[in-house]
Scaffold this active site. Sequence first.
Site, mmCIF file in Angstrom:
data_model
loop_
_atom_site.group_PDB
_atom_site.id
_atom_site.type_symbol
_atom_site.label_atom_id
_atom_site.label_comp_id
_atom_site.label_asym_id
_atom_site.label_seq_id
_atom_site.Cartn_x
_atom_site.Cartn_y
_atom_site.Cartn_z
ATOM 1 N N ALA A 225 0.766 -1.233 0.000
ATOM 2 C CA ALA A 225 0.000 0.000 0.000
ATOM 3 C C ALA A 225 0.804 1.294 0.000
ATOM 4 O O ALA A 225 0.289 2.335 -0.410
ATOM 5 C CB ALA A 225 -0.949 0.003 1.194
ATOM 6 N N ALA A 226 2.027 1.298 0.508
ATOM 7 C CA ALA A 226 2.780 2.557 0.617
ATOM 8 C C ALA A 226 3.061 3.132 -0.773
ATOM 9 O O ALA A 226 3.303 2.377 -1.716
ATOM 10 C CB ALA A 226 4.082 2.322 1.374
ATOM 11 N N CYS B 206 3.903 -1.129 -12.631
ATOM 12 C CA CYS B 206 4.297 0.031 -13.433
ATOM 13 C C CYS B 206 5.498 -0.347 -14.290
ATOM 14 O O CYS B 206 6.493 0.376 -14.357
ATOM 15 C CB CYS B 206 4.592 1.250 -12.552
ATOM 16 S SG CYS B 206 5.893 0.995 -11.327
ATOM 17 N N ASP C 185 -0.746 -3.919 -6.014
ATOM 18 C CA ASP C 185 0.112 -3.084 -6.857
ATOM 19 C C ASP C 185 1.524 -3.566 -6.588
ATOM 20 O O ASP C 185 2.207 -3.064 -5.699
ATOM 21 C CB ASP C 185 -0.070 -1.608 -6.509
ATOM 22 C CG ASP C 185 0.675 -0.704 -7.474
ATOM 23 O OD1 ASP C 185 0.657 -0.972 -8.684
ATOM 24 O OD2 ASP C 185 1.295 0.271 -7.006
ATOM 25 N N GLY D 188 0.366 5.177 -0.269
ATOM 26 C CA GLY D 188 -1.022 5.365 0.113
ATOM 27 C C GLY D 188 -1.951 5.911 -0.942
ATOM 28 O O GLY D 188 -3.147 6.078 -0.677
ATOM 29 N N GLY D 189 -1.463 6.175 -2.146
ATOM 30 C CA GLY D 189 -2.328 6.725 -3.182
ATOM 31 C C GLY D 189 -3.511 5.841 -3.505
ATOM 32 O O GLY D 189 -4.654 6.301 -3.628
ATOM 33 N N LYS D 190 -3.258 4.562 -3.642
ATOM 34 C CA LYS D 190 -4.342 3.640 -3.999
ATOM 35 C C LYS D 190 -5.225 3.336 -2.800
ATOM 36 O O LYS D 190 -6.442 3.189 -2.924
ATOM 37 C CB LYS D 190 -3.752 2.380 -4.620
ATOM 38 C CG LYS D 190 -3.026 2.686 -5.941
ATOM 39 C CD LYS D 190 -2.295 1.494 -6.504
ATOM 40 C CE LYS D 190 -1.610 1.856 -7.831
ATOM 41 N NZ LYS D 190 -0.525 2.854 -7.670
#
Length: 459
Positions: free
Chosen positions: A112-113, A233, A180, A115-117
């Site tokens: 998660a870091a 990405c 992600d 935190g955007g998603k």
Amino acid sequence: MMFELPTAFVARMKKLLQEEYPAFENSYKERPRAGLRINTLKLLPEEYLELSCQELERVPWCSCGFYHDGSRVYSKNPLYHAGLYYIQEPSAMFPAQVLPVEKGDRVLDMCAAPGGKSTALAAKLGGTGLLVSNDVSASRAKALLKNIEASGIRNSIVLTEDPSNLSGRFDQYFDKILIDAPCSGEGMFRKEPSMRPAWERNGPAYFRKIQEQIVDHGIQMLKPGGMMVYSTCTFSVEENEGMMDYILKKYPEMSMETIGIQSEGLCPARPDWIGGDESIAKAVRLWPHHLKGEGHFTALLKKAGNGAHHPFDRPVGRNDRIPEEFEQFLKQAGIRMDFDKKRLCLQGSHLSYLPEDMPDVSGLRTMRTGWYLGCFKKKRFEPSGSFARALTQKECGHFICLKPDDPDAVKYLKCETLTVDPSLKSGWYIVAVGPHALGWGKVSGGVLKNKYPSGWRWM
């Protein structure tokens, strides 16, 4: 903007893209696109545009995302510090948009870091259900925690666990999971050229092993009928279509789902590059020569079946009474909320308000459980910044509202003392821009003693 790309990377991309490669290479001469995503927990995109007096171009695959040209420093704005938007690369907005989160869901963001998603997923939950945000790196999770709290999220748990420890605890527990995944980062070469030497040290094969382990544990935690987004990405086939092939062969209960977002420039994945199942083409590639954004890959998968929610034993640490000092503070600050006593959790001197569907996370490396309200000091309650950020004017009667361009807003964010209306009664107040909370202050005799968290200070 052009810089030298790794030789091995260029050779591979020429082979994959063939006649498209010149356009792909030319995209590196262009400036990376910058973006921001509106926090719909606090306001609608149209309300933000009106409040900020801006006209911005929308990101076509994100309903609350906008491009900006970089002419403003968006992190140096009181509206940013009020948690009204998150600064995010436009293509990185796509994975959270793809995951079909519904109100009341149990949602896991595995990597998660910063935190955007997670903040985007929390906005979809709208204060309902449960969001578990995990990152194995405790240092990276500090930024995750700050962004969770600054965004006004009440229903989250922040962990710093290895996925293997999570899957043993949360077997078939989550309705939705976002992975992600750590990756070779090829899609970020234009935005972050410093990633090139890291790629040369640890290429796709290194990250593929990590991705397999994370996915294995993620699928174990996904309940039957649940849905999972896998994203990277990077352009690497091994880490993208190759990972989909790995999942479909190892887990016959998993199937590829069609992504419902339609936008010019979104390209289907390429199972023909690996001789894989045709359904892998349901995944989406974001190429920088086809759209205004960096390189990403996103796939939506579903687990067969229809599983019910697993009940959890009540976690330890719940309280059947509200501490007297906290009740006194609520009265002084004009708080109009009814707190469920059974969801208040006192750990040492720290008070939190647990999500309604709170699992037992004892024994796991936990940074935050629920909405952190504050701590008790010498028979008084000291409220936290996260307590303020999640409150609205309907819930708190003591608001001092400043305009976004008021110099006092910046003074407050710099932790300076403010002069306020001398007619204000003494006590606790929330300082806000418009109706949106920044943090606490304590008024006495026309002076507001600043209680903004020092770690959030405007520098």
